[in-house]
Design an enzyme around this catalytic site. Structure first.
Site, mmCIF file in Angstrom:
data_model
loop_
_atom_site.group_PDB
_atom_site.id
_atom_site.type_symbol
_atom_site.label_atom_id
_atom_site.label_comp_id
_atom_site.label_asym_id
_atom_site.label_seq_id
_atom_site.Cartn_x
_atom_site.Cartn_y
_atom_site.Cartn_z
ATOM 1 C CB SER A 45 75.147 -35.031 -90.337
ATOM 2 O OG SER A 45 75.239 -33.641 -90.175
ATOM 3 C CE1 TYR B 268 71.870 -30.479 -96.907
ATOM 4 C CE2 TYR B 268 74.010 -29.712 -96.128
ATOM 5 C CZ TYR B 268 73.198 -30.731 -96.601
ATOM 6 O OH TYR B 268 73.710 -32.000 -96.745
ATOM 7 C CE LYS C 93 72.066 -32.974 -93.954
ATOM 8 N NZ LYS C 93 71.474 -34.340 -93.938
#
Length: 287
Positions: A142, A156, A160
């Site tokens: 991650s 993004y 994650k």
């Protein structure tokens, strides 16, 4: 999981042609382990590894992680060639920098297809093997931005954050099968992640988010000055898998630890501030 000590371990690693994934493959091969490495370009992967790599225990695989059939075939080829599977490392991903308003539909779907759907495809293909043998280790790479969010990184972070939730649930689901799960949360590492060859920028921008533009420029300038050493990062991931045990989350980098600590403190402040108001929506307690 008890890491095998009587034979080379068998690893399946995604996202291996550059960065942390490439260094991980290099160190695993130096250890003498067996490695299946997926990438969008095996030529680029082999070029990056160089001529000195012993490929007798190496299987580079061209795989589109968004394609469930290709992923299943890659896992099947790995188990057939090496005789099993011990460790799965979901490492594939890329950066995207833009304000939420500037992020297009296709860009959202592309990111989530890689960071979420791709991981799910790998897990669906690999978990039956690990479950049946009652052992194995899943490492989901991650980011500290899976724990906290900053402006310009929304897409993004969304991928994650989803990976974090998936991984937490997965860890509880597979524990009884002897399968370990580790969530790796790196900070800034001195790879090419922040280069214009790796980062994706939006198709269109607006004049309304100058702070995001400044942030993008600052990150491009940061390239080469990141705090984290990818050699040490890959070694830490390997050590964690080999030794077994340990917490669910593996933070890599003092910057990662600082970001995560600040997020925990902010959450505690938020919880304290809502401690009295949260119960007002409960049904009255039965008399």
């Amino acid at each position: 999981m008890t890491f095998p000590t009587d034979r080379p371990a068998i690893w399946f690693v995604t996202g291996t042609s550059r960065g942390l994934g490439l260094e991980l493959v290099r160190q695993l091969l130096e250890r003498g382990d067996r490695v299946a490495a997926t990438t969008r370009s095996t030529d680029r992967l082999l070029t990056a590894l160089g001529d000195g790599v012993d490929t007798t225990r190496f299987s580079p695989l061209t795989v589109d992680l968004r394609n469930e059939g290709q992923v299943k075939q890659a896992v099947r080829e790995t188990t057939e060639r090496f005789g099993g599977l011990d460790v799965v490392v979901n490492n594939a991903g890329y950066g995207f920098l833009a304000a939420v308003e500037e992020t297009g539909d296709r860009e959202v779907r592309d990111m989530l297809d890689v960071q979420v759907v791709g991981v799910w495809n790998v897990l669906r293909a690999a978990l039956p093997v690990l479950r049946e043998q009652r052992g194995g280790h899943v490492v989901n790479v991650s980011s500290v931005l899976g724990l906290t969010a900053v402006p310009g990184w929304a897409l993004y972070c969304a991928g994650k954050f989803a990976l974090e939730g998936l991984s937490e649930a997965l860890a509880a689901e597979v524990a009884d099968f002897g399968v370990d799960v580790t969530i790796v949360e790196p900070g800034y590492f001195r790879t090419d992640f922040l280069t214009q060859d790796s980062l994706v920028l939006p198709a269109g921008i607006t004049e309304h988010y100058p702070a995001v533009r400044d942030m993008v420029g600052d990150h491009l300038k940061l390239q080469g000055g990141q705090l984290g050493d990818p050699v040490l990062g890959a070694a830490s991931i390997i050590d964690r898998v080999v030794s077994g045990g340990g917490p669910l989350r593996q933070l890599l980098g003092s910057d990662s630890h600082a970001y995560a600590t600040a997020k925990v403190q902010a959450l505690l402040t938020n919880l304290d501030a809502t401690a009295d108001t949260a119960p007002v929506t409960d049904f009255p307690a039965a008399v």
